[in-house]
Design an enzyme around this catalytic site. Structure first.
Site, PDB file in Angstrom:
ATOM      1  N   LYS A 107      22.114 -28.386  12.026  1.00 43.71           N
ATOM      2  CA  LYS A 107      22.238 -29.076  13.463  1.00 43.71           C
ATOM      3  C   LYS A 107      23.161 -30.396  13.163  1.00 43.71           C
ATOM      4  O   LYS A 107      24.263 -30.370  14.009  1.00 43.71           O
ATOM      5  CB  LYS A 107      20.695 -29.930  13.674  1.00 43.71           C
ATOM      6  CG  LYS A 107      19.749 -29.044  13.956  1.00 43.71           C
ATOM      7  CD  LYS A 107      18.527 -29.745  14.529  1.00 43.71           C
ATOM      8  CE  LYS A 107      18.194 -30.790  13.443  1.00 43.71           C
ATOM      9  NZ  LYS A 107      17.309 -30.341  12.310  1.00 43.71           N
ATOM     10  N   ARG A 115      11.441 -34.670  18.606  1.00 34.21           N
ATOM     11  CA  ARG A 115      10.925 -33.636  17.187  1.00 34.21           C
ATOM     12  C   ARG A 115       9.640 -33.889  17.271  1.00 34.21           C
ATOM     13  O   ARG A 115       8.696 -33.232  16.813  1.00 34.21           O
ATOM     14  CB  ARG A 115      11.147 -34.615  16.215  1.00 34.21           C
ATOM     15  CG  ARG A 115      11.927 -33.872  14.966  1.00 34.21           C
ATOM     16  CD  ARG A 115      12.238 -34.949  13.876  1.00 34.21           C
ATOM     17  NE  ARG A 115      12.484 -34.279  12.777  1.00 34.21           N
ATOM     18  CZ  ARG A 115      13.804 -34.497  12.318  1.00 34.21           C
ATOM     19  NH1 ARG A 115      14.817 -34.675  12.918  1.00 34.21           N
ATOM     20  NH2 ARG A 115      14.022 -33.967  10.841  1.00 34.21           N
ATOM     21  N   ARG A 137      21.716 -28.490  -1.302  1.00 38.00           N
ATOM     22  CA  ARG A 137      22.725 -29.611  -0.238  1.00 38.00           C
ATOM     23  C   ARG A 137      23.361 -30.568  -0.931  1.00 38.00           C
ATOM     24  O   ARG A 137      22.513 -31.481  -1.749  1.00 38.00           O
ATOM     25  CB  ARG A 137      21.775 -29.958   0.938  1.00 38.00           C
ATOM     26  CG  ARG A 137      22.771 -30.520   1.990  1.00 38.00           C
ATOM     27  CD  ARG A 137      21.942 -30.355   3.314  1.00 38.00           C
ATOM     28  NE  ARG A 137      20.836 -31.305   3.612  1.00 38.00           N
ATOM     29  CZ  ARG A 137      20.394 -31.642   4.960  1.00 38.00           C
ATOM     30  NH1 ARG A 137      20.558 -30.841   5.732  1.00 38.00           N
ATOM     31  NH2 ARG A 137      19.533 -32.595   4.846  1.00 38.00           N
ATOM     32  N   ARG A 154      20.465 -35.948  -1.028  1.00 44.05           N
ATOM     33  CA  ARG A 154      19.709 -36.794  -0.257  1.00 44.05           C
ATOM     34  C   ARG A 154      18.325 -36.976  -0.734  1.00 44.05           C
ATOM     35  O   ARG A 154      17.750 -35.977  -1.139  1.00 44.05           O
ATOM     36  CB  ARG A 154      19.605 -36.268   1.387  1.00 44.05           C
ATOM     37  CG  ARG A 154      20.137 -37.531   2.164  1.00 44.05           C
ATOM     38  CD  ARG A 154      20.201 -36.771   3.416  1.00 44.05           C
ATOM     39  NE  ARG A 154      18.774 -36.426   3.998  1.00 44.05           N
ATOM     40  CZ  ARG A 154      18.742 -35.642   5.329  1.00 44.05           C
ATOM     41  NH1 ARG A 154      19.749 -35.365   6.168  1.00 44.05           N
ATOM     42  NH2 ARG A 154      17.777 -35.329   5.569  1.00 44.05           N
ATOM     43  N   ARG A 213       8.798 -31.740   4.557  1.00 43.31           N
ATOM     44  CA  ARG A 213       9.539 -31.707   6.136  1.00 43.31           C
ATOM     45  C   ARG A 213       9.249 -30.408   6.668  1.00 43.31           C
ATOM     46  O   ARG A 213       9.411 -30.663   7.996  1.00 43.31           O
ATOM     47  CB  ARG A 213      11.081 -31.938   5.619  1.00 43.31           C
ATOM     48  CG  ARG A 213      11.436 -33.530   5.301  1.00 43.31           C
ATOM     49  CD  ARG A 213      12.658 -33.683   4.511  1.00 43.31           C
ATOM     50  NE  ARG A 213      13.789 -33.248   5.231  1.00 43.31           N
ATOM     51  CZ  ARG A 213      14.909 -32.775   4.786  1.00 43.31           C
ATOM     52  NH1 ARG A 213      14.964 -32.603   3.511  1.00 43.31           N
ATOM     53  NH2 ARG A 213      15.873 -32.353   5.564  1.00 43.31           N
TER      54      ARG A 213
HETATM   55  P1  ADP Z   1      16.389 -32.978   8.690  1.00 43.98           P
HETATM   56  O1  ADP Z   1      16.675 -32.391  10.014  1.00 43.98           O
HETATM   57  O2  ADP Z   1      17.330 -32.386   7.677  1.00 43.98           O
HETATM   58  O3  ADP Z   1      14.886 -33.265   8.309  1.00 43.98           O
HETATM   59  P2  ADP Z   1      17.282 -35.564   9.610  1.00 43.98           P
HETATM   60  O4  ADP Z   1      18.125 -36.388   9.182  1.00 43.98           O
HETATM   61  O5  ADP Z   1      17.253 -35.361  10.840  1.00 43.98           O
HETATM   62  O6  ADP Z   1      16.924 -34.449   8.730  1.00 43.98           O
HETATM   63  O7  ADP Z   1      15.833 -36.465   9.472  1.00 43.98           O
HETATM   64  C1  ADP Z   1      15.563 -37.042   8.263  1.00 43.98           C
HETATM   65  C2  ADP Z   1      14.056 -38.002   8.217  1.00 43.98           C
HETATM   66  O8  ADP Z   1      14.213 -39.058   9.436  1.00 43.98           O
HETATM   67  C3  ADP Z   1      13.028 -37.114   9.004  1.00 43.98           C
HETATM   68  O9  ADP Z   1      12.379 -36.453   7.669  1.00 43.98           O
HETATM   69  C4  ADP Z   1      12.212 -38.103   9.610  1.00 43.98           C
HETATM   70  O10 ADP Z   1      11.313 -38.741   8.343  1.00 43.98           O
HETATM   71  C5  ADP Z   1      13.129 -39.006  10.202  1.00 43.98           C
HETATM   72  N1  ADP Z   1      13.307 -38.564  11.575  1.00 43.98           N
HETATM   73  C6  ADP Z   1      14.532 -38.063  11.981  1.00 43.98           C
HETATM   74  N2  ADP Z   1      14.485 -37.888  13.261  1.00 43.98           N
HETATM   75  C7  ADP Z   1      13.418 -38.162  13.696  1.00 43.98           C
HETATM   76  C8  ADP Z   1      12.455 -37.960  15.007  1.00 43.98           C
HETATM   77  N3  ADP Z   1      13.045 -37.706  16.065  1.00 43.98           N
HETATM   78  N4  ADP Z   1      11.295 -38.337  14.845  1.00 43.98           N
HETATM   79  C9  ADP Z   1      10.521 -38.986  13.710  1.00 43.98           C
HETATM   80  N5  ADP Z   1      11.170 -39.002  12.768  1.00 43.98           N
HETATM   81  C10 ADP Z   1      12.544 -38.626  12.521  1.00 43.98           C
END
Ligand code: ADP
Length: 226
Positions: free
Chosen positions: A16, A91, A129, A162, A173
């Site tokens: 994404k 999400r 990554r 990360r 996750r």
């Molecule tokens: P990825 O999609 O690779 O897991 P992101 O950078 O989108 O990585 O998200 C990293 C973390 O940030 C998630 O594991 C969560 O803890 C938090 N997070 C991000 N977006 C949301 C969301 N919309 N709702 C709840 N937690 C979120």
């Protein structure tokens, strides 16, 4: 032209962020990554950042109310005037419900793209990554490696892993995705948002091209209706 809201949907590691970076240039809209916004708050050490740091390190989602507030404020900013790409939001079904109301109040009709990638490919991608801490460029030790080992092609910064790409956190996750995020797809289908499902295991630029075509096609239909 109507204001664009493109929702990029997919599991962690589905690409994404990479797609959003291509598309924000092609489509000339803002890129909203809730993950990036939350990481910036953790780094700044403010009260919100301190509140969510533990959850993020464990691979769990942060509370809906917290993320919803961030997104509501973000889309009011000037760079979102012509449109925005949502990366990592919504999400949960509750987030999706809030977003629906928010977009309706602004008369914005969203488009959804689902990047589908096989589970085993995802696990391999996330554990290989690397991230540039300066410009945010993403690399992979297997497929998109930097020219010089562990150094960013753009600014020479030393690449990092990360914190939440460690294996046990990756698995959490992915569990959070299955439990809380995958049901959002049915919600999108139920409310009838235009939807593109795409194989995310391909050349990133070619995938971005397919998404841009979908968006441009839908915009033509949208304009013809007015
Ligand atoms: P990825 O999609 O690779 O897991 P992101 O950078 O989108 O990585 O998200 C990293 C973390 O940030 C998630 O594991 C969560 O803890 C938090 N997070 C991000 N977006 C949301 C969301 N919309 N709702 C709840 N937690 C979120």
């Amino acid at each position: 032209m109507s204001r664009l809201c493109l929702i990029l949907f997919g599991s962690p590691g589905s690409g994404k962020g990479t797609q959003a970076k291509f598309l924000r240039q092609t489509l000339e809209v803002a890129h909203i990554s809730t993950g990036d916004m939350l990481r910036a708050r953790v780094e700044s050490g403010d009260s919100l950042g301190r509140e969510v740091a533990g959850l993020m390190q464990a691979g769990s989602l942060v509370p809906d109310a917290t993320v919803n507030r961030l997104v509501e404020d973000r889309i009011e900013q000037a760079d979102c005037e012509h449109g925005f790409i949502l990366d990592g939001y919504p999400r949960t079904v509750d987030q999706a419900r809030l977003l629906k109301g928010l977009l309706e109040s602004k008369q914005v009709n969203p488009l959804v793209v689902h990047l589908k990638v096989d589970y085993n490919v995802i696990v391999a991608r996330l554990s290989g990554r690397r991230l540039c801490p300066t410009c945010g460029a993403l690399y992979s030790v297997t497929s998109a490696s930097p020219a010089a080992a562990e150094v960013c092609d753009y600014d020479g910064s030393k690449l990092m892993v990360r914190e939440d790409d460690r294996e046990e956190v990756v698995l959490e996750r992915l569990r959070a995705y299955e439990r809380q995020t995958a049901p959002v797809l049915d919600y999108f289908r139920g409310v009838g948002y235009p939807f593109l499902e795409i194989d995310g295991d391909g050349q990133p630029q070619a995938i971005a091209g397919q998404i841009a075509k979908f968006v441009e096609g839908r915009e033509k239909i949208g304009n013809a209706k007015v």
